[in-house]
Design a protein around this motif. Structure first.
Motif, PDB file in Angstrom:
ATOM      1  N   ILE A  10       0.867  -1.170   0.045  1.00 48.81           N
ATOM      2  CA  ILE A  10       0.018   0.029  -0.137  1.00 48.81           C
ATOM      3  C   ILE A  10       0.873   1.253   0.032  1.00 48.81           C
ATOM      4  O   ILE A  10       0.584   2.131  -0.809  1.00 48.81           O
ATOM      5  CB  ILE A  10      -0.750   0.058   1.073  1.00 48.81           C
ATOM      6  CG1 ILE A  10      -1.959  -1.321   0.971  1.00 48.81           C
ATOM      7  CG2 ILE A  10      -1.491   1.462   1.435  1.00 48.81           C
ATOM      8  CD1 ILE A  10      -3.010  -1.267   2.159  1.00 48.81           C
ATOM      9  N   TRP A  11       1.767   1.240   0.961  1.00 49.55           N
ATOM     10  CA  TRP A  11       2.695   2.292   1.047  1.00 49.55           C
ATOM     11  C   TRP A  11       3.664   2.703  -0.186  1.00 49.55           C
ATOM     12  O   TRP A  11       3.786   3.668  -0.838  1.00 49.55           O
ATOM     13  CB  TRP A  11       3.755   2.434   1.972  1.00 49.55           C
ATOM     14  CG  TRP A  11       2.944   2.950   3.344  1.00 49.55           C
ATOM     15  CD1 TRP A  11       2.448   2.151   4.426  1.00 49.55           C
ATOM     16  CD2 TRP A  11       2.829   4.292   3.546  1.00 49.55           C
ATOM     17  NE1 TRP A  11       2.075   3.194   5.198  1.00 49.55           N
ATOM     18  CE2 TRP A  11       2.119   4.600   4.817  1.00 49.55           C
ATOM     19  CE3 TRP A  11       3.166   5.662   2.982  1.00 49.55           C
ATOM     20  CZ2 TRP A  11       1.810   5.649   5.584  1.00 49.55           C
ATOM     21  CZ3 TRP A  11       2.838   6.787   3.574  1.00 49.55           C
ATOM     22  CH2 TRP A  11       2.030   6.648   4.857  1.00 49.55           C
ATOM     23  N   GLY A  12       4.077   1.247  -0.955  1.00 52.81           N
ATOM     24  CA  GLY A  12       4.648   1.460  -2.282  1.00 52.81           C
ATOM     25  C   GLY A  12       3.722   2.190  -3.246  1.00 52.81           C
ATOM     26  O   GLY A  12       4.344   2.976  -4.087  1.00 52.81           O
ATOM     27  N   TRP A  13       2.488   1.609  -3.380  1.00 57.81           N
ATOM     28  CA  TRP A  13       1.648   2.259  -4.242  1.00 57.81           C
ATOM     29  C   TRP A  13       1.223   3.965  -3.889  1.00 57.81           C
ATOM     30  O   TRP A  13       1.164   4.682  -5.023  1.00 57.81           O
ATOM     31  CB  TRP A  13       0.208   1.449  -4.140  1.00 57.81           C
ATOM     32  CG  TRP A  13      -0.923   1.817  -5.014  1.00 57.81           C
ATOM     33  CD1 TRP A  13      -0.792   1.437  -6.248  1.00 57.81           C
ATOM     34  CD2 TRP A  13      -2.042   2.735  -4.670  1.00 57.81           C
ATOM     35  NE1 TRP A  13      -2.144   1.891  -6.986  1.00 57.81           N
ATOM     36  CE2 TRP A  13      -2.736   2.438  -6.055  1.00 57.81           C
ATOM     37  CE3 TRP A  13      -2.560   3.340  -3.786  1.00 57.81           C
ATOM     38  CZ2 TRP A  13      -4.016   3.366  -6.349  1.00 57.81           C
ATOM     39  CZ3 TRP A  13      -3.786   4.189  -4.016  1.00 57.81           C
ATOM     40  CH2 TRP A  13      -4.456   4.219  -4.877  1.00 57.81           C
ATOM     41  N   THR A 139      -0.794   2.038 -12.853  1.00 56.41           N
ATOM     42  CA  THR A 139      -0.564   1.949 -11.187  1.00 56.41           C
ATOM     43  C   THR A 139      -2.338   1.963 -10.561  1.00 56.41           C
ATOM     44  O   THR A 139      -2.469   1.368  -9.503  1.00 56.41           O
ATOM     45  CB  THR A 139       0.016   3.120 -10.625  1.00 56.41           C
ATOM     46  OG1 THR A 139      -0.277   4.316 -11.059  1.00 56.41           O
ATOM     47  CG2 THR A 139       1.734   3.037 -11.095  1.00 56.41           C
ATOM     48  N   ASN A 140      -2.967   2.777 -11.127  1.00 57.46           N
ATOM     49  CA  ASN A 140      -4.434   2.506 -10.619  1.00 57.46           C
ATOM     50  C   ASN A 140      -5.088   1.377 -10.840  1.00 57.46           C
ATOM     51  O   ASN A 140      -5.888   0.981  -9.954  1.00 57.46           O
ATOM     52  CB  ASN A 140      -5.348   3.718 -11.516  1.00 57.46           C
ATOM     53  CG  ASN A 140      -5.060   5.002 -11.174  1.00 57.46           C
ATOM     54  OD1 ASN A 140      -4.655   5.529 -10.060  1.00 57.46           O
ATOM     55  ND2 ASN A 140      -5.723   6.046 -12.157  1.00 57.46           N
ATOM     56  N   PRO A 144      -7.566  -2.576  -6.833  1.00 57.01           N
ATOM     57  CA  PRO A 144      -8.246  -3.464  -6.098  1.00 57.01           C
ATOM     58  C   PRO A 144      -7.477  -4.645  -5.463  1.00 57.01           C
ATOM     59  O   PRO A 144      -8.122  -5.450  -4.828  1.00 57.01           O
ATOM     60  CB  PRO A 144      -8.944  -4.061  -7.250  1.00 57.01           C
ATOM     61  CG  PRO A 144      -8.985  -3.109  -8.577  1.00 57.01           C
ATOM     62  CD  PRO A 144      -7.712  -2.218  -8.339  1.00 57.01           C
ATOM     63  N   GLU A 145      -6.232  -4.726  -5.901  1.00 59.80           N
ATOM     64  CA  GLU A 145      -5.314  -5.680  -5.193  1.00 59.80           C
ATOM     65  C   GLU A 145      -4.837  -5.325  -3.674  1.00 59.80           C
ATOM     66  O   GLU A 145      -4.145  -6.451  -3.243  1.00 59.80           O
ATOM     67  CB  GLU A 145      -4.344  -6.079  -6.205  1.00 59.80           C
ATOM     68  CG  GLU A 145      -4.490  -6.476  -7.583  1.00 59.80           C
ATOM     69  CD  GLU A 145      -3.405  -6.570  -8.600  1.00 59.80           C
ATOM     70  OE1 GLU A 145      -2.208  -6.905  -7.806  1.00 59.80           O
ATOM     71  OE2 GLU A 145      -3.670  -6.643  -9.632  1.00 59.80           O
ATOM     72  N   LEU A 146      -4.960  -3.993  -3.467  1.00 57.24           N
ATOM     73  CA  LEU A 146      -4.377  -3.639  -2.112  1.00 57.24           C
ATOM     74  C   LEU A 146      -5.174  -4.206  -0.860  1.00 57.24           C
ATOM     75  O   LEU A 146      -4.729  -3.982   0.251  1.00 57.24           O
ATOM     76  CB  LEU A 146      -4.251  -2.216  -2.117  1.00 57.24           C
ATOM     77  CG  LEU A 146      -3.162  -1.720  -3.434  1.00 57.24           C
ATOM     78  CD1 LEU A 146      -3.258   0.010  -3.349  1.00 57.24           C
ATOM     79  CD2 LEU A 146      -1.992  -2.115  -3.178  1.00 57.24           C
ATOM     80  N   ASP A 147      -6.584  -4.373  -1.004  1.00 57.08           N
ATOM     81  CA  ASP A 147      -7.157  -4.815   0.036  1.00 57.08           C
ATOM     82  C   ASP A 147      -8.456  -5.710  -0.406  1.00 57.08           C
ATOM     83  O   ASP A 147      -9.113  -5.499  -1.432  1.00 57.08           O
ATOM     84  CB  ASP A 147      -7.904  -3.664   0.889  1.00 57.08           C
ATOM     85  CG  ASP A 147      -8.354  -4.082   2.303  1.00 57.08           C
ATOM     86  OD1 ASP A 147      -9.316  -4.626   2.445  1.00 57.08           O
ATOM     87  OD2 ASP A 147      -7.723  -3.816   3.174  1.00 57.08           O
ATOM     88  N   SER A 157      -7.661   4.776  -1.597  1.00 54.33           N
ATOM     89  CA  SER A 157      -7.475   5.902  -2.643  1.00 54.33           C
ATOM     90  C   SER A 157      -7.276   7.233  -2.264  1.00 54.33           C
ATOM     91  O   SER A 157      -6.556   8.012  -2.641  1.00 54.33           O
ATOM     92  CB  SER A 157      -8.715   5.613  -3.645  1.00 54.33           C
ATOM     93  OG  SER A 157      -8.698   6.348  -4.953  1.00 54.33           O
ATOM     94  N   GLY A 158      -8.301   7.685  -1.211  1.00 56.85           N
ATOM     95  CA  GLY A 158      -8.292   8.896  -0.705  1.00 56.85           C
ATOM     96  C   GLY A 158      -7.081   9.276   0.095  1.00 56.85           C
ATOM     97  O   GLY A 158      -6.473  10.465  -0.187  1.00 56.85           O
TER      98      GLY A 158
END
Length: 457
Positions: A10-13, A139-140, A144-147, A157-158
């Motif tokens: 998540i932080w990398g994203w 990257t967007n 959906p893969e992040l959680d 996203s926010g």
């Protein structure tokens, strides 16, 4: 190999937003865009063109350049997304487009006023913008893969968008405190521009290109360290033919998914209107209100702070109520503030005359900028979360390619309408009026969008 945790992913994203935001903040909106139009205006006046006509022509030239870039992005975005879905590989594409971002932004250093080439400058600006936009598509599609919980995606996203705004803010502050000279010849911090930047040849402003490139290269490191493509049984090659057939099937099937089609249409118009505000806000302030690049930078700080705070808040609202209420509220707010901006001149606000020398136009424009920053950031964050609800889960990158297409298929429209209106009216102020209509059209189309989409199981 060390396991990459969900938190690291998540932080990398998030760091992609942090790394890429300065292209919007420094180059597109608050520093280089106003510099481009101010430089071209000066050159046109030196060639004998009248002052107001020169400002309108410079704004139009910037608009046509953006329109051309938008067409290129619109044509390629969905195909690239389909290729990525079919090959199962996104990271190699992100590397490629990151290189375009770096080269395009870095080359803007060679845009000195005395040797100013409109074609050279717009070409490399376009290369960098294409790189940023295409990298964003890929990257967007990781969102959906992040959680595993769809309700959490709005918060993620926010928060990512807020983090990106903070990155843009830090980069802008560095630019204003260390490089950009004020009328006194020193920076806002009272320093001589770093590295001996020559203010006569505008090195103190042109450094924004290399600064943006270096910023991106450094802060993309966490993204590449913590992001991995999911294992796939698909082909690892480009599979262009198969991808074009899959894309064609998706496009033909859009009428069977009316919510998705309505959302793509709605976002096409309201995001185009928002991009028009972002792109021409600083240029408007320079041409209509007579602001300096430094004043535009301060305006940017206000807008970015508002955007970061409201993105974080709206992400929580999104998690609670879903993205639809956030999108509707933001589109309405942006339509009203666009109408307000068109009425701001040094002599009047909302067509009401004010005292000569009053600071009210500047104050009102600062307030409008804060609203644009707040509503614009929240709108984009909730819009990409809404896309995860509207899209086919098995074709997510292709869907974000279509999302980019919807954002870019008419991305030439706002710049072209602004350019055309500016030329027809000979007024830079009236030139930005078409964005009001774009927001209204986007709002109307939202009536046909299902909050949870057509693919809800």
């Amino acid at each position: 190999m060390t396991q990459i945790t969900q938190s690291k992913r998540i932080w990398g994203w998030y760091f992609f937003d942090w790394a890429s935001q300065p292209y919007n903040t420094l180059i597109l909106t608050f520093i280089f865009g106003p510099y481009f139009t101010a430089t071209l205006t000066g050159n046109l006046i030196a060639e004998g063109m009248a002052d107001e006509a020169a400002r309108a022509q410079a704004q139009a030239t910037w608009g046509w350049g953006l329109a051309a870039t938008g067409i290129a992005i619109a044509l390629l975005a969905p195909l690239l997304g389909a290729i990525a879905d079919n090959s199962g590989r996104k990271l190699p594409w992100i590397w490629l487009f990151s290189a375009m971002y770096f080269v395009g932004s870095g080359a803007l250093w060679w845009s000195a006023p005395d040797d100013f080439s409109v074609l050279f400058t717009l070409f490399f600006f376009g290369i960098g913008l294409i790189g940023m936009e295409f990298a964003t598509i890929f990257t967007n599609s990781y969102l959906p893969e992040l959680d595993d919980d769809p309700a959490e995606l709005g918060r993620i996203s926010g928060s990512g968008w807020a983090f990106g705004y903070v990155g843009g803010l830090v980069a802008l502050v560095i630019m204003l405190l260390l490089f950009q000279a004020t009328a006194s010849g020193t920076t806002m911090a009272g320093l001589t521009p770093l590295l001996g930047m020559d203010t006569v040849t505008k090195e103190d402003t042109r450094i924004v290109g290399p600064l943006t490139a270096i910023w991106f290269a450094v802060f993309m490191i966490p993204f590449f360290l913590y992001t991995r493509d999911r294992a796939t049984t698909g082909a690892s090659k480009l599979v262009i033919g198969e991808s074009m057939r899959a894309l064609g099937k998706t496009l033909r099937g859009l009428p069977n998914h009316p919510s998705l089609m309505a959302y793509l249409g709605s976002s096409m118009f309201y995001r185009d209107g928002l991009n028009g505000l972002y792109t021409f806000g600083g240029i408007y302030a320079v041409g209509v209100l007579g602001w300096s690049v430094t004043q535009v930078g301060i305006f940017g700080i206000v807008a970015i702070i508002a955007g970061a705070v409201f993105c974080w808040i709206s992400g929580r609202v999104d998690r609670w109520l879903g993205p639809m209420p956030v999108i509707v509220f933001c589109v309405i707010a942006l339509a009203f503030v666009s109408l307000l901006i068109v009425t701001i001149t040094p002599e009047a606000i909302l067509f009401i005359p004010i005292a000569e020398g009053s600071t009210m136009p500047d104050v009102t424009f600062f307030i409008a900028g804060a609203v644009i920053g707040a509503a614009g950031g929240a709108l984009q964050a909730s819009s990409r979360n809404m896309m995860t609800r509207q899209a086919n889960p098995d074709r997510m990158t292709e869907a974000f390619g279509l999302y980019a297409l919807s954002g870019k298929a008419t991305s030439f429209l706002a710049p072209a309408l602004i350019a055309l209106t500016s030329q027809m009216t000979g007024s830079q102020r009236l030139g930005v009026s078409p964005v009001v209509g774009l927001f209204i059209i986007g709002l109307v189309l939202l009536f046909w969008v299902k909050p949870k989409g057509d693919f809800e199981s």
